[in-house]
Design a protein around this motif. Structure first.
Motif, mmCIF file in Angstrom:
data_model
loop_
_atom_site.group_PDB
_atom_site.id
_atom_site.type_symbol
_atom_site.label_atom_id
_atom_site.label_comp_id
_atom_site.label_asym_id
_atom_site.label_seq_id
_atom_site.Cartn_x
_atom_site.Cartn_y
_atom_site.Cartn_z
ATOM 1 N N GLU A 1 0.843 -1.196 0.000
ATOM 2 C CA GLU A 1 0.000 0.000 0.000
ATOM 3 C C GLU A 1 0.881 1.249 0.000
ATOM 4 N N GLU B 1 -16.670 6.162 1.517
ATOM 5 C CA GLU B 1 -16.179 4.857 1.038
ATOM 6 C C GLU B 1 -16.217 4.762 -0.488
ATOM 7 N N ASN C 1 -7.358 1.401 -6.313
ATOM 8 C CA ASN C 1 -7.490 2.440 -5.293
ATOM 9 C C ASN C 1 -7.710 1.777 -3.938
ATOM 10 N N GLU C 2 -7.054 2.317 -2.910
ATOM 11 C CA GLU C 2 -7.274 1.815 -1.557
ATOM 12 C C GLU C 2 -8.314 2.686 -0.847
ATOM 13 N N VAL C 3 -8.483 2.473 0.446
ATOM 14 C CA VAL C 3 -9.584 3.085 1.197
ATOM 15 C C VAL C 3 -9.437 4.598 1.327
ATOM 16 N N GLN D 1 -13.572 5.856 -2.468
ATOM 17 C CA GLN D 1 -12.235 5.734 -3.051
ATOM 18 C C GLN D 1 -11.882 4.275 -3.297
ATOM 19 N N TYR D 2 -12.255 3.396 -2.397
ATOM 20 C CA TYR D 2 -11.844 1.992 -2.465
ATOM 21 C C TYR D 2 -12.361 1.325 -3.740
ATOM 22 N N GLN E 1 -12.600 9.693 4.219
ATOM 23 C CA GLN E 1 -12.929 8.442 3.537
ATOM 24 C C GLN E 1 -14.316 7.936 3.923
#
Length: 756
Positions: free
Chosen positions: A257, A291, A325-327, A293-294, A288
């Protein structure tokens, strides 16, 4: 005649090869110049890399992959059969490599590298800094007529001699004891590294040791631990009737990450430049919480970076597989296909280095710190670990009927027992300053080690513990309720992202590993503790009259004695902290505390028994990592002081002065100043508080800096400096919410996280 390996060339053929190499180098110079021209001619430099890569967009990935690796395919092509066979015996079974063989390999490796534009070679190693190190030497050697020839001997391939006194050794080396050695790790292929200037370097993975033989690096203990777990796993397999497997290899797939931010913002933040994380920053209006972005759509600018990253990694043989994409906003992940642990470790170091280099080409900066931004998720590495035989069997594969799979249950029991007994050492293997900010913060696994097994495997183990017949549910399918959608085969367990050590189908996912750290430490610990567990199991099976009955007894006893470590619930919950206290797994909250578990008598006994680390080597790492902890916090503290003194306080004073002037002007005009006065009072109060805390903080910092003993110094930074630094930050972050953004001296969270 010119000679390459054992193949002769005519003079004309040799001239053609020289011309080809010269032409290749010229082309590289031209390409580098074009890069600079395009970069300077575009309005903001953001499109130049995309322009350069368009012509390569149709390259066949299968041709690109491994093109810069001296891999098995290249060795077969370039080495004589007897040399290739001898080298493979060294790689596969540890047979001693003769200098005669090394000379032939070195010559072939040199020719291959030069043909691809290389002029230098380096022994690439991993000192205790956690980074990689390299010293570049050219292939040139002088001739009697004043010219040079390109040479590379077997001795130069096998052994190098960097300065050992300039790397951390924790007392293993005194400053005046400078000699150290690098030794070729032929189990990890040599490769070519290319840089933005067009330089190509033959890079040789090596281990690094002192003149007296102690390991000064992270790779040597890892290789020793791989030998230990292989030896003990083979004993268990032999006892269970396997007579064909010759080696067991620990395998790893480390997911990485990271954050990306615009380079222009990075350059305005002293904290990011020096400490790798933001030491100040008020929350952005959006974090975030939506939610969104994830796994969201990847922006074009990020996609361009990811494409170039994949290409660079593929050329070096890194199995970059997944990107998403991560969280957190501006957070991303790259996941590779698994490799043997030593190669996976080398590759992960390359991944981190390449991410940072490629990001700069796109006017981005890659942040690998575990917690670069407060208030949003930090970054880690998911270390997917398993054991595999040389003939292709995953020893943690449950099969369709895991309750009947004796081999699987025995190896599963070995891992569970190892984690239960040595949870403290696993925690220490994942400890660093960044992880102290991340673990247990409702975003990452807590500091308490537990094992997630899932419903079905837990039921099997608990049934065995109670002496009942164990059953598996077999294959189940998920019916979604839409006729046009197929029934989906279900895994035998759900996933638990809150678990620090989760069984995920046919491997264990150690989710605690820090994003910026080498994976060598955690895997050295994991391999060693499992080796001990397998050693005990092998001893029992080898003495047993009825092996099947003994194996069943081992699994049952493990379920009873180590079942406390199994937890399938929410590891983030306060209830689990209370429950864990009753069960016994340690709750080790800080790096300073965790490191102690790698230097106590139990650890010395364990690591010396399996010849992974001596008492001196363990103690040296304890000293080095404590020192690194203290130095990291000291850098953060000094950056905090500098930013408050030179940036924030002057900016706030300028704002209050302007506000006071406005109040005087309004008074003169007979207008109301109620709002302005209230604002001035509030800001002035915060400024006064921050100034007072700054003075106190500097005193606390000086006291910590004056501590002499490593443990006391680290404790002073943890217990005194960090809380004082956080308290000072609170006032500065509050002031940011009052001062106009145009007058705030550093980019805000909103700018850094959302302007890409």
């Amino acid at each position: 005649m010119a000679v390459k390996g054992n193949v002769a060339f005519s003079k004309s053929q040799f001239k053609e090869k020289v011309f080809f190499c010269q032409k290749l180098n010229k082309e590289r110079i031209i390409m580098a110049a074009l890069h600079e021209i395009l970069k300077s001619s575009t309005s903001n430099g953001k499109q130049w890399k995309a322009t350069m890569t368009k012509s390569h967009s149709h390259d066949d990935v299968t041709d690109v992959f491994g093109s810069n690796v001296f891999n098995d395919r290249v060795m077969k092509e370039r080495l004589p059969k007897d040399t290739y066979k001898a080298l493979k015996e060294t790689i596969d079974s540890g047979k001693t490599l003769t200098l005669e063989v090394a000379n032939v390999v070195a010559n072939a490796m040199k020719d291959w590298a030069i043909e691809k534009g290389a002029t230098h070679y380096t022994h690439w190693f991993q000192p205790l800094t956690g980074k990689t190190a390299e010293k570049h030497d050219s292939f040139i050697a002088p001739t009697a007529d004043g010219g040079v020839v390109m040479e590379f001997s077997g001795k130069q391939l096998i052994q190098g001699e960097p300065d050992a006194s300039s790397f951390p050794s924790g007392g293993l080396r005194a400053t005046f004891e400078a000699r150290g050695y690098t030794a070729w790790d032929c189990t990890s292929p040599a490769f070519l590294k290319e840089d933005g200037a067009g330089n190509v370097t033959l890079t040789i993975p090596t281990a690094f040791c002192s003149y007296t033989g102690e390991a000064l690096d992270k790779k040597t203990p890892l290789l020793r631990s791989m030998e230990a777990v292989s030896k003990q796993a083979l004993r268990v397999l032999r006892a269970l009737g396997n007579s064909t497997s010759k080696r067991v290899t620990a395998t790893v797939g480390p997911e990485q990450e990271y954050f990306l931010i615009d380079k222009k913002y990075y350059e305005q933040r002293l904290d990011l430049i020096t400490a790798g994380r933001t030491l100040f920053g008020a929350p952005a209006p959006k974090g975030q919480e939506l939610e969104d972005q994830y796994f969201g759509a990847i922006k074009d600018r990020i996609s361009a970076f990811m494409r170039d990253l994949d290409t660079e990694l593929w050329k070096m043989g890194v199995l970059s597989k997944t990107k998403h994409n991560e969280v957190a906003p501006s957070q991303y992940e790259m996941a590779p296909i698994f490799s043997t642990t030593n190669i996976a470790t080398d590759h992960n170091q390359l991944v981190m280095e390449t991410m940072q280099k490629v990001a700069l080409r796109h006017d981005l900066v890659c942040l690998l710190h575990e917690k670069p931004f407060a208030g949003v998720n930090g970054s880690g590495k998911h270390n997917n670990w398993s054991l595999a035989t040389d003939d292709g069997f995953n020893l943690l594969e449950p099969g369709k009927t895991p309750h009947e799979n004796e081999q699987f249950l025995v190896f599963l029991a070995a891992v569970i027992a190892a984690v239960d007994k040595h949870a403290d050492k696993l925690r220490a293997g994942a400890a660093n300053t960044g992880n102290d900010l991340r673990l247990g913060a409702n975003e990452a696994p807590p500091a308490i080690i537990s094992v997630f097994m899932g419903e079905e495997l837990t039921d099997i183990l608990m049934s065995l513990a109670k002496g009942k017949e164990a059953k598996s549910k077999g294959q189940h399918f998920l019916n979604i309720g839409v006729d046009s959608l197929p029934a989906l085969p279900k895994d035998n367990t759900d996933r638990n992202r809150t678990s620090p050590f989760a069984f995920t189908g046919n491997k264990f996912e150690f989710r605690m590993v820090p994003s910026s750290a080498s994976i060598s430490g955690p895997n050295t610990v994991l391999n060693t503790i499992v080796a001990e567990s397998l050693d005990k199991i092998a001893g029992r099976l080898e003495k047993a009259k009825d092996v099947n009955k003994e194996a069943a007894a081992i699994v049952k006893e493990t379920a009873i004695e180590s079942g406390r470590i199994i937890f399938n619930g929410n590891n983030y919950s306060a209830e689990w902290v209370t429950e864990a206290k009753k069960r016994g797994p340690p709750n080790i909250k800080s790096t300073v505390e965790a490191l102690g578990y790698m230097a106590n008598k139990e650890a010395v006994k364990l690591f010396e028994k399996y010849k992974v680390l001596s008492e001196g080597e363990l103690h040296s790492r304890y000293e080095v990592y404590l020192e690194i902890y203290a130095k990291n916090i000291n850098i953060e503290a000094q950056a905090s002081v500098a930013m408050v003194k030179n940036l924030f306080i002057p900016a706030v004073i300028a704002f209050t002065s302007e506000l006071a002037s406005t109040i005087n002007n309004l008074k003169s005009a007979g207008a109301s100043t109620k709002v302005q006065k209230a604002l001035l009072d509030e800001v002035s109060e915060l400024l006064e508080s921050a100034n007072k805390k700054l003075a106190e903080f500097e005193g606390i910092l000086k006291k910590a800096q004056d501590e002499k003993e490593a443990k006391h110094k680290a404790e002073a930074y943890r217990d005194d400096v960090v809380p004082a630094m956080n308290s000072l930050r609170a006032d500065i972050d509050a002031l940011e919410t009052f001062v106009p953004s145009s007058k705030w001296p550093v980019p805000s969270y909103a700018e850094m996280l959302f302007k890409l």
